[in-house]
Design a protein around this motif. Structure first.
Motif, PDB file in Angstrom:
ATOM      1  N   SER A 176      45.531  -6.485   9.451  1.00 16.78           N
ATOM      2  CA  SER A 176      44.798  -7.263  10.457  1.00 16.78           C
ATOM      3  C   SER A 176      45.736  -8.059  11.371  1.00 16.78           C
ATOM      4  CB  SER A 176      43.769  -8.179   9.801  1.00 16.78           C
ATOM      5  OG  SER A 176      44.395  -9.067   8.915  1.00 16.78           O
TER       6      SER A 176
ATOM      7  N   TYR B  25      46.357  -5.784  14.280  1.00 19.49           N
ATOM      8  CA  TYR B  25      45.157  -5.130  14.801  1.00 19.49           C
ATOM      9  C   TYR B  25      45.241  -4.824  16.291  1.00 19.49           C
ATOM     10  CZ  TYR B  25      40.430  -4.554  16.564  1.00 19.49           C
ATOM     11  OH  TYR B  25      39.336  -4.081  17.229  1.00 19.49           O
TER      12      TYR B  25
ATOM     13  N   THR C  60      41.892  -1.006   8.351  1.00 16.83           N
ATOM     14  CA  THR C  60      42.116  -2.437   8.547  1.00 16.83           C
ATOM     15  C   THR C  60      40.878  -3.204   8.072  1.00 16.83           C
ATOM     16  OG1 THR C  60      43.518  -1.967  10.452  1.00 16.83           O
ATOM     17  CG2 THR C  60      42.707  -4.219  10.229  1.00 16.83           C
TER      18      THR C  60
ATOM     19  N   ILE D 214      37.284  -4.544  10.106  1.00 15.36           N
ATOM     20  CA  ILE D 214      37.216  -4.001  11.467  1.00 15.36           C
ATOM     21  C   ILE D 214      35.967  -3.141  11.670  1.00 15.36           C
ATOM     22  CG2 ILE D 214      38.369  -2.520  13.164  1.00 15.36           C
ATOM     23  CD1 ILE D 214      39.664  -5.330  12.649  1.00 15.36           C
TER      24      ILE D 214
END
Length: 150
Positions: free
Chosen positions: A7, A10, A80, A83
């Protein structure tokens, strides 16, 4: 052992995914256009040979690597935490359409190999229509990702 925190990266991953998608789509839009001209050329002509070089380079240098990178960054995004939610319908539609684009990618490779063997069994009109299909699919994917209608 501590898990690697995706993250934190990201926005970088998403940026590279978008860049890869744009590159893949550019090639998917352009290659069938080359096939329009190729289908109208004479086998073995200078024009046909030049188009083969252009098609091969587009596939090898742009289209194939861009598809691979699109998948790679897309998979990283899916992995991730926080998400995506597998319960959202838009994601399923998007992934199904990505698979369809991958099948069209494969068809493009098949058509290129046909031209390489000097085959001319598909009309330029067919390739003009085939040229529009990735555009429509891309539009629906963008709407799914941005609007998330369901």
């Amino acid at each position: 052992m501590e898990m690697f925190d995706l993250s934190a990266y990201y926005l970088w991953i998403k940026s590279f995914h978008i860049i890869s998608v744009i590159s893949w789509m550019a090639a998917m839009f352009y290659l069938p256009r080359l096939f329009v001209y190729h289908s109208q050329s004479q086998p073995g002509s200078d024009m046909s040979n030049q188009l083969l070089v252009m098609e091969e380079r587009l596939i090898r240098i742009i289209m194939n690597p861009a598809m691979i990178m699109t998948y790679l960054f897309g998979i990283i995004l899916i992995l991730t935490p926080g998400i995506v939610s597998w319960t959202e319908g838009w994601l399923h539609v998007k992934l199904l359409l990505v698979l369809l684009l991958s099948a069209i990618h494969g068809l493009n490779i098949k058509w290129y190999k046909g031209f390489k063997c000097e085959e001319r069994n598909i009309s330029h009109v067919y390739f003009r229509v085939a040229n529009e299909i990735p555009v429509v699919i891309m539009v629906v994917i963008v709407i799914m990702v941005v609007v998330k209608p369901f």
